[in-house]
Design an enzyme around this catalytic site. Structure first.
Site, PDB file in Angstrom:
ATOM      1  N   ASP A  80       1.165  -0.788   0.009  1.00 50.02           N
ATOM      2  CA  ASP A  80      -0.008   0.185  -0.494  1.00 50.02           C
ATOM      3  C   ASP A  80       1.068   1.092   0.183  1.00 50.02           C
ATOM      4  O   ASP A  80       2.200   1.187   0.242  1.00 50.02           O
ATOM      5  CB  ASP A  80      -0.994  -0.274   1.015  1.00 50.02           C
ATOM      6  N   GLY A 179      -6.725   8.938   8.154  1.00 49.71           N
ATOM      7  CA  GLY A 179      -7.033   9.129   9.493  1.00 49.71           C
ATOM      8  C   GLY A 179      -8.318   8.829  10.405  1.00 49.71           C
ATOM      9  O   GLY A 179      -8.530   9.352   9.740  1.00 49.71           O
ATOM     10  N   HIS A 206      -9.601   5.827  -1.147  1.00 51.86           N
ATOM     11  CA  HIS A 206      -8.983   5.421   0.373  1.00 51.86           C
ATOM     12  C   HIS A 206      -9.495   6.224   1.706  1.00 51.86           C
ATOM     13  O   HIS A 206     -10.345   7.490   1.333  1.00 51.86           O
ATOM     14  CB  HIS A 206      -7.322   6.229  -0.245  1.00 51.86           C
ATOM     15  N   GLY A 207      -8.686   6.191   2.480  1.00 50.64           N
ATOM     16  CA  GLY A 207      -9.369   6.580   4.057  1.00 50.64           C
ATOM     17  C   GLY A 207     -10.935   5.867   4.100  1.00 50.64           C
ATOM     18  O   GLY A 207     -11.570   7.001   4.239  1.00 50.64           O
TER      19      GLY A 207
HETATM   20  P1  13P Z   1      -7.918   5.445   6.770  1.00 47.26           P
HETATM   21  O1  13P Z   1      -6.606   4.742   7.731  1.00 47.26           O
HETATM   22  O2  13P Z   1      -8.428   6.499   6.978  1.00 47.26           O
HETATM   23  O3  13P Z   1      -8.773   3.971   7.317  1.00 47.26           O
HETATM   24  O4  13P Z   1      -7.781   4.741   5.376  1.00 47.26           O
HETATM   25  C1  13P Z   1      -6.958   3.931   4.670  1.00 47.26           C
HETATM   26  C2  13P Z   1      -6.429   3.884   4.249  1.00 47.26           C
HETATM   27  O5  13P Z   1      -6.329   4.328   2.932  1.00 47.26           O
HETATM   28  C3  13P Z   1      -5.232   2.936   3.399  1.00 47.26           C
HETATM   29  O6  13P Z   1      -4.197   2.911   2.991  1.00 47.26           O
END
Ligand code: 13P
Length: 278
Positions: A80, A179, A206-207
């Site tokens: 990742d 985050g 993502h996120g």
């Molecule tokens: P979060 O930490 O916000 O869940 O995002 C994870 C992510 O996008 C990993 O690539």
């Protein structure tokens, strides 16, 4: 089961988005596998550069490979947010079946050039490639993108990028950040729809932590095929440790400390998988 590539997961008959969870240790990988197996769904085990630094590439790759071999659901092992070409090569040699080159900090032409080179070597080894265009905000391990530095994916650039690089899937920046959110997450769903309509490869969001359920369902309905989660797992892990120690401050056996974290993280895994099914 043997590990499969991301492309094989995308090609399989699965409605909705496939969840990708980052893992950093035995407990995280066990929780991810247990959650996916209880629901009988494919899953993507992901490792960041920070995860590699923490555990060592061989150790972390071995964890992912054993999980897949023992697992009852299809699993891809994915690197990742990797900014380092040499680490991508090492990860492919170590058995990863999918890699993400994150050159989103570079100007468009340089991102395109580096991504193209990663696609060339990865495809020659039968490994799938994810790239990022636009810049996703927030903090993901060693990558910190301030709000002012984050910018959304441009559809015209995205078409040029995908055509030139032949990347297998694209992480798009449409609002969510990595985050914990400080305020309400603000997603540009119109942009996501536009990107979906002009690109014919799977889109990655993502996120995934902290997004309201209704928003997650909406992005899946628009067509996101890979949904990334890490922070909510990390929070479940560490909150559980705090709670166990509060309950039993003199506890010293790490197994008694860590075992409950697996259950807590498994609950997060299952809730995200259920939420992202179509
Ligand atoms: P979060 O930490 O916000 O869940 O995002 C994870 C992510 O996008 C990993 O690539």
């Amino acid at each position: 089961m043997a590990l499969v590539t991301l492309n094989e997961l995308f090609a399989a008959d699965y409605a909705g988005a496939i969840c990708g969870f980052d893992f950093v240790n035995l407990e995280t990988v066990k929780a991810i596998m247990a959650g996916a197996e209880e629901l009988g769904t494919p899953v993507i085990l992901m490792v960041t550069e920070g995860g590699v630094k923490y555990a060592g590439l061989d150790y972390i790759a071995a964890l992912g490979k054993v999980a897949a071999e023992k697992g009852k659901v299809p699993v891809a092992l994915h690197l990742d947010h990797c900014t380092d070409f040499d680490l991508i090569i090492q990860a492919i040699k170590a058995g990863f079946t999918s890699v993400m080159i994150d050159a989103s900090h570079l100007p468009f032409a340089e991102n395109l050039k580096l991504t193209k080179e990663v696609v060339r070597v990865a495809h020659a080894a039968g490994v799938s490639v994810e790239a990022e265009l636009g810049r996703i905000g927030g903090k993901e391990d060693n990558i910190q993108v301030k709000t002012a530095e984050a910018f959304m994916t441009d559809p015209e650039e995205a078409v040029e990028f995908v055509t030139a690089t032949k990347v297998d899937c694209l992480a798009v920046a449409v609002g969510p950040s990595h985050g914990i959110y400080k305020g309400e997450p603000n997603l540009n769903l119109a942009l996501l729809k536009r990107l979906k309509s002009v690109l014919d490869i799977p889109l990655v969001l993502h996120g995934g932590s902290g997004l309201p359920d209704a928003v997650v369902k909406e992005v899946v309905a628009i067509g996101v095929r890979k949904f990334n989660v890490w922070t909510e797992l990390a929070v479940a892990h560490t909150d559980t440790i705090r709670a166990v120690l509060k309950e039993e401050p003199t506890l010293y056996d790490p197994r008694s400390l860590f075992k409950p974290t697996v259950e807590a993280m498994k609950a997060v895994v299952k809730s995200k998988i259920l939420l992202t099914q179509a």
